[in-house]
Write a protein that holds these residues in place. Structure first.
Motif, PDB file in Angstrom:
ATOM      1  N   VAL A   1       7.506  15.033 -34.338  1.00  0.00           N
ATOM      2  CA  VAL A   1       6.327  14.213 -34.602  1.00  0.00           C
ATOM      3  C   VAL A   1       5.223  15.083 -35.192  1.00  0.00           C
ATOM      4  CG1 VAL A   1       4.580  12.709 -33.592  1.00  0.00           C
ATOM      5  CG2 VAL A   1       6.934  12.659 -32.724  1.00  0.00           C
ATOM      6  N   GLU A   2       4.675  14.632 -36.319  1.00  0.00           N
ATOM      7  CA  GLU A   2       3.582  15.353 -36.958  1.00  0.00           C
ATOM      8  C   GLU A   2       2.654  14.321 -37.598  1.00  0.00           C
ATOM      9  OE1 GLU A   2       2.772  19.000 -40.161  1.00  0.00           O
ATOM     10  OE2 GLU A   2       4.806  18.315 -39.744  1.00  0.00           O
ATOM     11  N   GLU A   3       1.594  13.995 -36.889  1.00  0.00           N
ATOM     12  CA  GLU A   3       0.653  12.993 -37.383  1.00  0.00           C
ATOM     13  C   GLU A   3      -0.276  13.603 -38.428  1.00  0.00           C
ATOM     14  OE1 GLU A   3       1.081  10.026 -36.757  1.00  0.00           O
ATOM     15  OE2 GLU A   3       2.216   9.947 -34.881  1.00  0.00           O
ATOM     16  N   GLY A   4      -0.861  12.754 -39.235  1.00  0.00           N
ATOM     17  CA  GLY A   4      -1.785  13.232 -40.263  1.00  0.00           C
ATOM     18  C   GLY A   4      -1.040  13.840 -41.431  1.00  0.00           C
TER      19      GLY A   4
ATOM     20  N   ASP B   1       7.055  -0.469 -38.034  1.00  0.00           N
ATOM     21  CA  ASP B   1       6.481   0.811 -38.436  1.00  0.00           C
ATOM     22  C   ASP B   1       5.135   0.592 -39.133  1.00  0.00           C
ATOM     23  OD1 ASP B   1       7.432   3.859 -39.004  1.00  0.00           O
ATOM     24  OD2 ASP B   1       6.216   3.098 -40.656  1.00  0.00           O
ATOM     25  N   ARG B   2       4.149   1.389 -38.789  1.00  0.00           N
ATOM     26  CA  ARG B   2       2.805   1.159 -39.327  1.00  0.00           C
ATOM     27  C   ARG B   2       2.721   1.405 -40.830  1.00  0.00           C
ATOM     28  NH1 ARG B   2       2.160   6.110 -36.514  1.00  0.00           N
ATOM     29  NH2 ARG B   2       1.478   7.841 -37.845  1.00  0.00           N
ATOM     30  N   GLU B   3       3.491   2.369 -41.351  1.00  0.00           N
ATOM     31  CA  GLU B   3       3.460   2.615 -42.793  1.00  0.00           C
ATOM     32  C   GLU B   3       4.213   1.523 -43.546  1.00  0.00           C
ATOM     33  OE1 GLU B   3       4.771   6.600 -43.554  1.00  0.00           O
ATOM     34  OE2 GLU B   3       2.934   7.487 -42.746  1.00  0.00           O
TER      35      GLU B   3
ATOM     36  N   ARG C   1       1.295  15.927 -43.769  1.00  0.00           N
ATOM     37  CA  ARG C   1       2.573  16.611 -43.670  1.00  0.00           C
ATOM     38  C   ARG C   1       3.014  17.038 -45.060  1.00  0.00           C
ATOM     39  NH1 ARG C   1       3.717  11.136 -42.451  1.00  0.00           N
ATOM     40  NH2 ARG C   1       5.212  10.099 -43.832  1.00  0.00           N
TER      41      ARG C   1
ATOM     42  N   THR D   1      10.227   6.975 -41.121  1.00  0.00           N
ATOM     43  CA  THR D   1       9.458   6.549 -39.957  1.00  0.00           C
ATOM     44  C   THR D   1       8.128   7.280 -39.928  1.00  0.00           C
ATOM     45  OG1 THR D   1      11.507   6.202 -38.710  1.00  0.00           O
ATOM     46  CG2 THR D   1       9.469   6.342 -37.440  1.00  0.00           C
ATOM     47  N   ALA D   2       7.050   6.575 -39.767  1.00  0.00           N
ATOM     48  CA  ALA D   2       5.724   7.184 -39.742  1.00  0.00           C
ATOM     49  C   ALA D   2       5.658   8.260 -38.670  1.00  0.00           C
ATOM     50  CB  ALA D   2       4.659   6.116 -39.477  1.00  0.00           C
ATOM     51  N   GLY D   3       5.141   9.426 -39.042  1.00  0.00           N
ATOM     52  CA  GLY D   3       4.985  10.517 -38.099  1.00  0.00           C
ATOM     53  C   GLY D   3       6.156  11.475 -38.045  1.00  0.00           C
TER      54      GLY D   3
ATOM     55  N   ASP E   1       9.173  13.664 -40.422  1.00  0.00           N
ATOM     56  CA  ASP E   1       9.564  14.023 -41.788  1.00  0.00           C
ATOM     57  C   ASP E   1      10.829  13.267 -42.173  1.00  0.00           C
ATOM     58  OD1 ASP E   1      11.051  15.480 -39.993  1.00  0.00           O
ATOM     59  OD2 ASP E   1      10.744  17.420 -40.936  1.00  0.00           O
TER      60      ASP E   1
END
Length: 382
Positions: A238-241, A125-127, A243, A366-368, A370
């Motif tokens: 999925v909700e990028e940026g 996971d990127r975060e 939140r 998980t990134a992206g 909630d």
């Protein structure tokens, strides 16, 4: 789905640090107790569902073989903190669809294997690669919530105080001593504004419930139980940026679907076991589950409206903050608490005339998303 489904027994071990126990060692005792209390034989069981996240391959089969339970389908379920509740959801669906009549659901986890600290998350996971851990996520959520409302760190402490008060009445809770607001606020800081008592402990545990169809229950002379009035499982969108961390949509939509499925409203609930992994989560979920208007959760905790004698008793077991949070076991333990409360078997923490109960658990950072998963059940005394 037309078949009614019932929980007819529940068992668990005290949550805590069982360092000398294996996954099998944790789960066998409540498995035997739940089967015995249900009044069934091993030959009556049509399927076994096992929720865990860190148990490795064939966890369910390793447990079941110790009591000579084989041949029936055994399904291992990993859905992070929602693993056990997802296992209940899958068992309920199989019975409701008429595929099986009797299912045993096991939730089990041994977190002391990691030696303490925050739980490991996916290294892909990127975060997570940037160092994110769950205490930090909830600390950011708390900081934003305190900024947007008139809530204070004292309100976060009140959640922990209530949790410890309830946990002191529960022989299965990891923490069974009461505390004060002053003690919570002066405790070791974890991630500002969260102190140690505002964070759920790591530990080990296992819980087991038995679910049956209406046909099977009739054969058992209508053994006391609770009806599964709603069972909902959602994955996060999925909700990028940016939140909004104070409004997890996954739980909001899961709750609305559960209320519609059960045909009730939030005001009808007598008890809720919700996912209070950190104290801020309980305040957020008051609003998400429809107990309070947005931004006004603090009114409930300040006015003692979510404890015994209030509007609805939230986490009568002590919740994750006090009962403990052995990930895969938590969702099944919530169902066990609902079973005991709605059948009048909760002892010193019994809610008077409890008829409707809800369990709510989310899972996964998980990134992206909630959250990765959310499972909600609504139960009715039967």
């Amino acid at each position: 789905m037309s078949e009614n489904v019932y929980v007819i027994s529940a068992a668990m071990i005290p949550f805590g640090k069982h360092r000398s126990s294996s996954y099998v060692g944790l789960a066998v005792s409540p498995l035997v107790d739940a089967i015995r209390d249900a009044g069934i034989e091993k030959s009556d069981i049509d399927a076994v569902y096992v929720g865990h996240s860190y148990g490795g391959m064939m966890t369910g089969q390793r447990i079941c073989k110790e009591i000579g339970l084989g041949t029936v389908p055994t399904v291992n379920v990993d859905n992070a903190c929602s693993s056990g509740a997802t296992a209940v959801h899958e068992a309920r669906n199989a019975i409701a669809q008429g595929v099986i009549d009797v299912a045993v659901v096991i939730g089990v986890e041994k977190l002391t294997q990691f030696g303490g600290g925050a739980l490991p998350l996916s290294p892909e996971d990127r975060e997570v690669k940037q160092g994110i851990i769950m205490p930090a996520v909830y600390a950011m959520r708390a900081t934003r919530y305190l900024h947007d409302t008139d809530a204070t760190p004292e309100d976060l402490a009140l959640v922990s105080v209530k949790s410890r008060k309830h946990g002191a009445l529960n022989p299965f809770a990891q923490f069974r001593t009461e505390t004060t607001v002053e003690e919570v606020l002066s405790a070791r800081p974890i991630a500002d504004p969260l102190t140690l008592p505002m964070c759920c402990p790591t530990g080990d545990g296992a819980a087991v419930v038995v679910l049956v169809s209406e046909r099977a229950r009739a054969r058992m002379d209508a053994k006391p139980g609770i009806r599964v009035a709603a069972s909902v499982l959602h994955s996060g969108h999925v909700e990028e940026g940016f939140r909004d961390m104070t409004w997890p949509d996954i739980s909001y939509h899961s709750a609305r679907d559960a209320y519609a499925q059960a045909g009730i409203e939030p005001k009808d609930l007598d008890m809720i076991e919700l996912h209070d992994a950190f104290s801020i989560a309980e305040l957020v979920y008051y609003e998400i589950l429809g107990l309070a208007e947005r931004g006004h959760a603090v009114d409930l905790i300040r006015d003692d409206r979510t404890t015994f004698g209030g509007d609805v008793v939230v986490n009568p077991s002590g919740g994750l903050l006090s009962k403990g949070h052995p990930v895969g076991a938590s969702g099944v333990a919530q169902v066990a608490e609902a079973f005991w409360q709605l059948t009048g078997q909760a002892g010193a923490r019994q809610i008077e005339d409890a008829r409707w109960g809800m369990t709510h658990v989310t899972g996964g950072g998980t990134a992206g998303l909630d959250h990765g998963a959310c499972t909600i059940h609504i139960f009715e005394a039967a």
